[in-house]
Design an enzyme around this catalytic site. Structure first.
Site, PDB file in Angstrom:
ATOM      1  N   ALA A   1      -3.985   1.618  -2.941  1.00 19.99           N
ATOM      2  CA  ALA A   1      -4.131   0.068  -3.613  1.00 19.99           C
ATOM      3  C   ALA A   1      -3.812   0.458  -5.340  1.00 19.99           C
ATOM      4  O   ALA A   1      -3.556  -0.665  -5.896  1.00 19.99           O
ATOM      5  CB  ALA A   1      -5.426  -0.455  -3.486  1.00 19.99           C
TER       6      ALA A   1
ATOM      7  N   ALA B   1      11.750  12.429   7.078  1.00 22.06           N
ATOM      8  CA  ALA B   1      11.037  12.846   8.344  1.00 22.06           C
ATOM      9  C   ALA B   1       9.637  12.272   8.451  1.00 22.06           C
ATOM     10  O   ALA B   1       9.424  11.757   9.555  1.00 22.06           O
ATOM     11  CB  ALA B   1      11.043  14.372   8.076  1.00 22.06           C
TER      12      ALA B   1
ATOM     13  N   ASP C   1      -9.773  11.163  -0.270  1.00 25.41           N
ATOM     14  CA  ASP C   1      -8.567  12.053  -0.231  1.00 25.41           C
ATOM     15  C   ASP C   1      -8.198  11.897   1.342  1.00 25.41           C
ATOM     16  O   ASP C   1      -8.838  12.707   2.239  1.00 25.41           O
ATOM     17  CB  ASP C   1      -8.683  13.427  -0.439  1.00 25.41           C
ATOM     18  CG  ASP C   1      -7.348  14.400  -0.248  1.00 25.41           C
ATOM     19  OD1 ASP C   1      -6.442  13.647   0.141  1.00 25.41           O
ATOM     20  OD2 ASP C   1      -7.350  15.477  -0.749  1.00 25.41           O
TER      21      ASP C   1
ATOM     22  N   ASN D   1      -0.636   2.040   3.251  1.00 27.48           N
ATOM     23  CA  ASN D   1       0.275   1.886   2.301  1.00 27.48           C
ATOM     24  C   ASN D   1       0.425   3.311   1.191  1.00 27.48           C
ATOM     25  O   ASN D   1       1.480   3.511   0.729  1.00 27.48           O
ATOM     26  CB  ASN D   1       0.002   0.607   1.457  1.00 27.48           C
ATOM     27  CG  ASN D   1       0.663   0.806   0.051  1.00 27.48           C
ATOM     28  OD1 ASN D   1       1.886   0.413   0.041  1.00 27.48           O
ATOM     29  ND2 ASN D   1       0.001   0.880  -0.988  1.00 27.48           N
TER      30      ASN D   1
ATOM     31  N   ILE E   1      12.159  -0.936  -4.754  1.00 24.36           N
ATOM     32  CA  ILE E   1      11.355  -2.027  -5.305  1.00 24.36           C
ATOM     33  C   ILE E   1      10.971  -1.494  -6.965  1.00 24.36           C
ATOM     34  O   ILE E   1      10.764  -0.374  -7.132  1.00 24.36           O
ATOM     35  CB  ILE E   1       9.955  -2.052  -4.450  1.00 24.36           C
ATOM     36  CG1 ILE E   1      10.190  -2.266  -3.049  1.00 24.36           C
ATOM     37  CG2 ILE E   1       8.861  -3.019  -4.946  1.00 24.36           C
ATOM     38  CD1 ILE E   1      10.721  -3.569  -2.679  1.00 24.36           C
TER      39      ILE E   1
ATOM     40  N   TYR F   1      10.631  13.311   2.920  1.00 25.19           N
ATOM     41  CA  TYR F   1      10.306  11.756   2.794  1.00 25.19           C
ATOM     42  C   TYR F   1      10.780  11.049   3.930  1.00 25.19           C
ATOM     43  O   TYR F   1      10.001  10.326   4.780  1.00 25.19           O
ATOM     44  CB  TYR F   1      10.497  11.348   1.746  1.00 25.19           C
ATOM     45  CG  TYR F   1      10.208  10.027   1.239  1.00 25.19           C
ATOM     46  CD1 TYR F   1       8.919   9.578   0.899  1.00 25.19           C
ATOM     47  CD2 TYR F   1      11.264   9.004   1.119  1.00 25.19           C
ATOM     48  CE1 TYR F   1       8.492   8.216   0.623  1.00 25.19           C
ATOM     49  CE2 TYR F   1      10.696   7.456   0.913  1.00 25.19           C
ATOM     50  CZ  TYR F   1       9.265   7.270   0.631  1.00 25.19           C
ATOM     51  OH  TYR F   1       8.996   6.033   0.357  1.00 25.19           O
TER      52      TYR F   1
ATOM     53  N   SER G   1       9.767   3.150   5.018  1.00 26.77           N
ATOM     54  CA  SER G   1      10.849   3.054   3.872  1.00 26.77           C
ATOM     55  C   SER G   1      12.051   2.992   4.423  1.00 26.77           C
ATOM     56  O   SER G   1      12.482   3.357   5.666  1.00 26.77           O
ATOM     57  CB  SER G   1      10.806   4.295   3.108  1.00 26.77           C
ATOM     58  OG  SER G   1      11.898   4.226   2.112  1.00 26.77           O
TER      59      SER G   1
END
Ligand SMILES: NC(=O)c1ccc[n+]([C@@H]2O[C@H](COP(=O)([O-])OP(=O)(O)OC[C@H]3O[C@@H](n4cnc5c(N)ncnc54)[C@H](OP(=O)(O)O)[C@@H]3O)[C@@H](O)[C@H]2O)c1
Length: 256
Positions: free
Chosen positions: A13, A158, A63, A90, A189, A156, A143
């Protein structure tokens, strides 16, 4: 969109997109568990701002690459915010421009831990609680890289591709429990890691890349948050197991 009486856990966040998601959900009446990893000050400041919108908001550090920490995070949110209805996975990291042959094993494993394993741990912990409440929503942030798959993006791409597969499988397992699971894949973004990548680029190269985006500009974090707000709403009641690409128009190029 109105989501009153609901509680959401938003991971990552403190990031550019995560902050917009939290603000948008709070503005529609959702109480928010503001998850952070290291940036406690930003999470607490954000939680305070959300409280000003009249919802409950609490910062939680964890974590989530550790199964026990992920389990405890969900447990605490469930206990302290009177249940959990919405899980927005996220949190994510990226390393661009690193070929497979040059990538350290630890860097690969860390990306798998943050971008993929944490989502498994959190979903596994949250699903019994969503079931107990008669349903809920999960959105996994992937993504546009899953469409473009550029060289230098192996870890990233994969992990984000696996996240889409995971989303589709999980959505089938829980659909009859009234739990809808979807993924959302942002393009470039102008916030968080996307803004960081743009800042590092040569302006001429950046301009050429932006020109390949049909709408001709990067997206705003708010434009991602708006779609998440739709996905978790009753307006999307028949949307299940989808990967919604939000990238300013169809294209296969990606920005690393
Ligand atoms: N921005 C873009 O252009 C773009 C494009 C496509 C997809 N995405 C995806 O959208 C999501 C959000 O991106 P963003 O740009 O907002 O990222 P960001 O600003 O870089 O923020 C990343 C977030 O992840 C958290 N995080 C990092 N390592 C963690 C760990 N080990 N455990 C738990 N949390 C950890 C960070 O927490 P702390 O700061 O508290 O440490 C931070 O809140 C990511 O999944 C990303 O892959 C972004």
């Amino acid at each position: 969109m109105e989501h009153k009486q609901k509680t959401a856990l938003v991971t990552g966040a403190t990031g550019g997109i995560g902050e917009a998601i939290c603000e948008t959900l709070a503005a529609t009446g959702v109480s928010v568990a503001v998850h952070y990893h290291q940036n406690k000050a930003a999470a607490e400041e954000l939680a305070q701002r959300l409280q000003g919108l009249g919802v409950r908001a609490v910062a939680y550090g964890a974590d989530v690459t550790r199964p026990q920490a992920a389990q405890e995070l969900v447990q605490r949110v469930d206990d302290e915010l009177d249940g959990i209805d919405i899980l927005i996975n996220n949190a994510g990291i990226t390393v661009g421009g690193l070929d497979v042959a040059d990538m350290e094993v630890d860097a690969w494993l860390h990306m798998v831990d943050v971008n993929l394993n944490s989502v498994f741990y959190l979903c596994r912990a949250a699903i019994p609680r969503l079931r107990a409440r008669g349903g809920g929503q999960i959105v996994n942030v992937s993504s546009n890289i899953v469409n473009s798959l550029p060289g230098g993006s192996s870890a990233y791409a994969a992990t984000k591709s696996a996240l889409v597969a995971f989303t589709k499988v999980l959505s089938k397992e829980v659909a009859r429990d009234n739990i809808r699971v979807n993924a959302l894949s942002p393009g470039l973004i102008a916030a968080g890691m996307g803004q960081g990548a743009m800042d590092r680029r040569d302006p001429a190269v950046l301009e050429r890349f932006i020109d390949t985006i049909p709408i001709g500009r990067p997206g705003e974090a708010q434009e991602i948050a708006n779609v998440i707000s739709f996905l978790i709403s009753d307006a999307a009641s028949y949307v299940i197991g989808q990967n919604l690409t939000v990238n300013g128009g169809d294209r296969t190029e990606s920005y690393q």
